[in-house]
Write a protein that holds these residues in place. Structure first.
Motif, PDB file in Angstrom:
ATOM      1  N   SER A   1       0.833  -1.197   0.000  1.00 16.30           N
ATOM      2  CA  SER A   1       0.000   0.000   0.000  1.00 16.30           C
ATOM      3  C   SER A   1       0.869   1.250   0.000  1.00 16.30           C
ATOM      4  O   SER A   1       0.570   2.236  -0.683  1.00 16.30           O
ATOM      5  CB  SER A   1      -0.930   0.009   1.221  1.00 16.30           C
ATOM      6  N   GLU A   2       1.978   1.212   0.764  1.00 14.85           N
ATOM      7  CA  GLU A   2       2.906   2.343   0.789  1.00 14.85           C
ATOM      8  C   GLU A   2       3.633   2.486  -0.542  1.00 14.85           C
ATOM      9  O   GLU A   2       3.860   3.595  -1.028  1.00 14.85           O
ATOM     10  CB  GLU A   2       3.911   2.162   1.930  1.00 14.85           C
ATOM     11  N   LEU A   3       4.013   1.356  -1.148  1.00 16.23           N
ATOM     12  CA  LEU A   3       4.735   1.408  -2.421  1.00 16.23           C
ATOM     13  C   LEU A   3       3.880   1.984  -3.544  1.00 16.23           C
ATOM     14  O   LEU A   3       4.408   2.574  -4.488  1.00 16.23           O
ATOM     15  CB  LEU A   3       5.226   0.008  -2.811  1.00 16.23           C
ATOM     16  N   GLN A   4       2.569   1.805  -3.466  1.00 10.76           N
ATOM     17  CA  GLN A   4       1.704   2.378  -4.502  1.00 10.76           C
ATOM     18  C   GLN A   4       1.790   3.903  -4.525  1.00 10.76           C
ATOM     19  O   GLN A   4       1.614   4.520  -5.566  1.00 10.76           O
ATOM     20  CB  GLN A   4       0.246   1.968  -4.258  1.00 10.76           C
ATOM     21  N   ARG A   5       2.080   4.486  -3.374  1.00  6.92           N
ATOM     22  CA  ARG A   5       2.178   5.949  -3.275  1.00  6.92           C
ATOM     23  C   ARG A   5       3.614   6.440  -3.436  1.00  6.92           C
ATOM     24  O   ARG A   5       3.875   7.640  -3.371  1.00  6.92           O
ATOM     25  CB  ARG A   5       1.637   6.418  -1.924  1.00  6.92           C
ATOM     26  N   TYR A   6       4.527   5.516  -3.602  1.00  5.95           N
ATOM     27  CA  TYR A   6       5.958   5.859  -3.637  1.00  5.95           C
ATOM     28  C   TYR A   6       6.294   6.674  -4.883  1.00  5.95           C
ATOM     29  O   TYR A   6       5.991   6.281  -5.996  1.00  5.95           O
ATOM     30  CB  TYR A   6       6.781   4.568  -3.610  1.00  5.95           C
TER      31      TYR A   6
END
Length: 348
Positions: free
Chosen positions: A111-116
């Motif tokens: 989920s964090e990587l999608q916003r990276y």
């Protein structure tokens, strides 16, 4: 331009949150998995919800067929969505993260990587590797020794830990960018790029601390137990990375990708590098010896700081207790090493 070659911008917050909502909507039994057959039917019936066009729908159907019925978890879902939508960079990021993240932590990580947005970019270990290779080649040329297993050892370098310059404290960190022998150079660069960069991608600044603490623990132990020889090489930082990854594999064995292969390979690869360090310390026909205790210091730091830095999105009681135990042990380690370093001067 053909859709399959397009490169998309980073996923925005709305689209990122929609992926996890879509996944949870079709994970009807809430076990974190979607059956392939169920997902194929869902995307055919609800193409608009996935934001697919006809071409992307065909690609997703093909990829699901290639899985041969293997269930899809959220990490697989993100990877497949990125692959189908042509988010090439994001596809590579997800693939790298898969190799170092336990399954029970992937919803938070992915989920964090999608916003990276590559801020900061995972460049720390890449830059360290470039500097290590450049300085190794410089000293190979400068010394005229050529490329071999036990040299060159730049004993006059202002960067390595030297028994003749113990007051120059910066050497306790800078020694990690000077490597001795071509095998050590290759070993350190492979570990830093193959394991370190994916870890840096997932854990960002925590990897900087892990690596630097491995370097510091290595120099402290070397000065405490082997103060009459030189210390150089990036193995202390690399062993911190290896030890951290091994600790994660052991404590999450069933949740890691290819754990049964990774565990023995890393142990064997690390043992070869350490065996060469022992040979160079005790058996190589050289006067200018290099300590092998940096490896052990890095190993200790890697284990301790895994529990200090990487506690997961939902820390359990085990990790909370481990955090405090490892923090205290780290303090004892530093104090004991400093005492052993200072003892000869105090006695003298």
């Amino acid at each position: 331009m053909d859709d399959k070659w397009r490169e998309a911008a980073p996923v925005n917050d709305i689209e990122a949150s929609s992926w996890i909502r879509i996944f949870r909507a079709f994970d009807t039994d809430h076990d974190g998995l979607i059956q392939c057959e169920e997902m194929q039917k869902t995307i055919r019936d609800s193409t608009y919800s996935f934001g697919f066009d006809h071409y992307e729908l065909q690609k997703m159907s093909l990829y699901l067929e290639m899985r041969e019925g293997k269930p899809v978890d959220f990490a697989d879902f993100c990877y497949l969505m990125s692959k189908c939508k042509g988010y090439r960079l994001r596809e590579y990021l997800f693939k790298a993260a898969l190799t170092v993240t336990p399954r029970n932590q992937r919803i938070h990580v992915f989920s964090e990587l999608q916003r990276y947005k590559c801020v900061p970019p995972p460049l720390f270990l890449i830059l360290v590797s470039i500097v290590q290779l450049a300085l190794y080649l410089y000293y190979v040329i400068d010394s005229s020794e050529g490329v071999w297993l036990s040299g060159p050892i730049p004993t006059l370098s202002p960067l390595i830990v030297s028994p003749f310059h113990l007051s120059e404290l910066w050497r306790m960190v800078t020694y990690c960018i000077i490597n001795v022998g071509i095998f050590h150079v290759i070993f350190n660069i492979i570990i830093q790029l193959a394991i370190g960069v994916p870890l840096e991608l997932v854990h960002t600044w925590r990897i900087y601390i892990l690596y630097l603490m491995g370097v510091l623990f290595g120099s402290l132990l070397s000065l405490a137990l082997d103060p009459t020889v030189f210390l150089c090489g990036g193995a202390s930082g690399s062993f911190a990375i290896i030890a951290s990854h091994l600790t994660t594999i052991v404590t999450n064995f069933r949740e890691m990708e290819s754990a049964t292969v990774r565990l023995p390979l890393l142990i064997i690869f690390g043992a070869l590098d350490y065996a060469l360090a022992v040979y160079q310390r005790f058996f190589a026909l050289r006067i200018d010896k290099v300590s092998m205790y940096g490896h052990i210091g890095g190993l200790v730091a890697g284990i301790l700081f895994t529990f200090i830095l990487f506690r997961g999105s939902k820390p359990s009681r085990f990790y909370t207790v481990s955090f405090w135990v490892c923090l205290v042990l780290s303090g004892f380690y530093i104090a004991i090493c400093i005492a052993l370093i200072a003892a000869p001067n105090m006695l003298h």
